[in-house]
Design a protein around this motif. Structure first.
Motif, PDB file in Angstrom:
ATOM      1  N   PHE A  13      14.538 -67.433  86.450  1.00  0.00           N
ATOM      2  CA  PHE A  13      13.108 -67.520  86.146  1.00  0.00           C
ATOM      3  C   PHE A  13      12.264 -67.457  87.417  1.00  0.00           C
ATOM      4  N   TYR A  14      12.766 -68.067  88.481  1.00  0.00           N
ATOM      5  CA  TYR A  14      12.091 -67.990  89.786  1.00  0.00           C
ATOM      6  C   TYR A  14      11.976 -66.525  90.224  1.00  0.00           C
ATOM      7  N   LEU A  15      13.086 -65.782  90.118  1.00  0.00           N
ATOM      8  CA  LEU A  15      13.059 -64.366  90.494  1.00  0.00           C
ATOM      9  C   LEU A  15      12.127 -63.575  89.583  1.00  0.00           C
ATOM     10  N   ALA A  16      12.112 -63.894  88.302  1.00  0.00           N
ATOM     11  CA  ALA A  16      11.230 -63.198  87.364  1.00  0.00           C
ATOM     12  C   ALA A  16       9.767 -63.419  87.731  1.00  0.00           C
ATOM     13  N   GLY A  17       9.437 -64.631  88.121  1.00  0.00           N
ATOM     14  CA  GLY A  17       8.067 -64.918  88.543  1.00  0.00           C
ATOM     15  C   GLY A  17       7.677 -64.117  89.772  1.00  0.00           C
ATOM     16  N   GLN A  18       8.562 -64.104  90.768  1.00  0.00           N
ATOM     17  CA  GLN A  18       8.289 -63.307  91.971  1.00  0.00           C
ATOM     18  C   GLN A  18       8.152 -61.832  91.625  1.00  0.00           C
ATOM     19  N   GLY A  19       9.074 -61.341  90.805  1.00  0.00           N
ATOM     20  CA  GLY A  19       9.055 -59.931  90.442  1.00  0.00           C
ATOM     21  C   GLY A  19       7.790 -59.547  89.706  1.00  0.00           C
ATOM     22  N   ALA A  20       7.379 -60.373  88.757  1.00  0.00           N
ATOM     23  CA  ALA A  20       6.171 -60.080  87.983  1.00  0.00           C
ATOM     24  C   ALA A  20       4.936 -60.052  88.884  1.00  0.00           C
ATOM     25  N   ILE A  21       4.845 -61.006  89.788  1.00  0.00           N
ATOM     26  CA  ILE A  21       3.685 -61.031  90.691  1.00  0.00           C
ATOM     27  C   ILE A  21       3.687 -59.799  91.591  1.00  0.00           C
ATOM     28  N   LEU A  22       4.852 -59.445  92.138  1.00  0.00           N
ATOM     29  CA  LEU A  22       4.902 -58.274  93.026  1.00  0.00           C
ATOM     30  C   LEU A  22       4.645 -56.972  92.271  1.00  0.00           C
ATOM     31  N   LEU A  23       5.012 -56.922  91.001  1.00  0.00           N
ATOM     32  CA  LEU A  23       4.753 -55.727  90.209  1.00  0.00           C
ATOM     33  C   LEU A  23       3.292 -55.622  89.794  1.00  0.00           C
ATOM     34  N   LEU A  24       2.718 -56.732  89.361  1.00  0.00           N
ATOM     35  CA  LEU A  24       1.383 -56.699  88.765  1.00  0.00           C
ATOM     36  C   LEU A  24       0.242 -57.014  89.734  1.00  0.00           C
ATOM     37  N   ALA A  25       0.472 -57.901  90.686  1.00  0.00           N
ATOM     38  CA  ALA A  25      -0.585 -58.308  91.620  1.00  0.00           C
ATOM     39  C   ALA A  25       0.020 -58.617  92.981  1.00  0.00           C
ATOM     40  N   PRO A  26       0.597 -57.607  93.622  1.00  0.00           N
ATOM     41  CA  PRO A  26       1.331 -57.880  94.863  1.00  0.00           C
ATOM     42  C   PRO A  26       0.475 -58.478  95.965  1.00  0.00           C
ATOM     43  N   ASN A  27      -0.748 -58.057  96.080  1.00  0.00           N
ATOM     44  CA  ASN A  27      -1.582 -58.541  97.180  1.00  0.00           C
ATOM     45  C   ASN A  27      -1.964 -60.008  97.019  1.00  0.00           C
ATOM     46  N   LEU A  28      -1.889 -60.518  95.798  1.00  0.00           N
ATOM     47  CA  LEU A  28      -2.115 -61.948  95.584  1.00  0.00           C
ATOM     48  C   LEU A  28      -1.048 -62.741  96.328  1.00  0.00           C
TER      49      LEU A  28
END
Length: 120
Positions: A13-28
């Motif tokens: 789940f930790y990796l999924a969170g990182q992946g989702a953020i980098l896919l959808l809002a990487p600059n955040l």
């Protein structure tokens, strides 16, 4: 669910969170980490890779795949060494070392859970 499986599920789940953020809002995430923003595709590709990797972690945790659990401990240990080397050489910012340390410690959690299960 066994303790080792729970540790791997949480890491998934930790990796999924990182992946989702980098896919959808990487600059955040990059901004929070003090890294420069980018519009290049590579950062989103890393997000996709993390999402796929998270799928493996979640599915193998649900299957209680002990062989994967052991290999994930090895991988997270190797990652600490490699990222640590990049940080020490000045090729990567220190914040990446903090992520690698966290991921290593999550591997220690899995290792301890595996060891505890083997002893009982």
């Amino acid at each position: 669910m066994k303790h080792a499986a729970i540790s791997v599920l949480v890491f998934g789940f930790y990796l999924a969170g990182q992946g989702a953020i980098l896919l959808l809002a990487p600059n955040l995430l990059l901004g929070i980490l003090g890294l420069p923003p980018t519009d290049e595709a590579w950062i989103r590709a890393v997000g996709v890779a993390l999402l796929v990797l998270s799928y493996y972690y979640v599915r193998t945790s649900l299957a209680n795949n002990l062989a994967f659990f052991r290999l994930s401990v090895h991988g997270r240990s190797i990652q600490l060494l490699l990222i640590g080397g990049l940080v020490l050489s000045g090729s990567a910012p220190a914040i990446l070392g903090a992520f690698a340390l966290f991921e290593f410690l999550s591997g220690v959690w899995t290792w301890l859970a595996l060891r505890s299960a083997a002893e009982s």
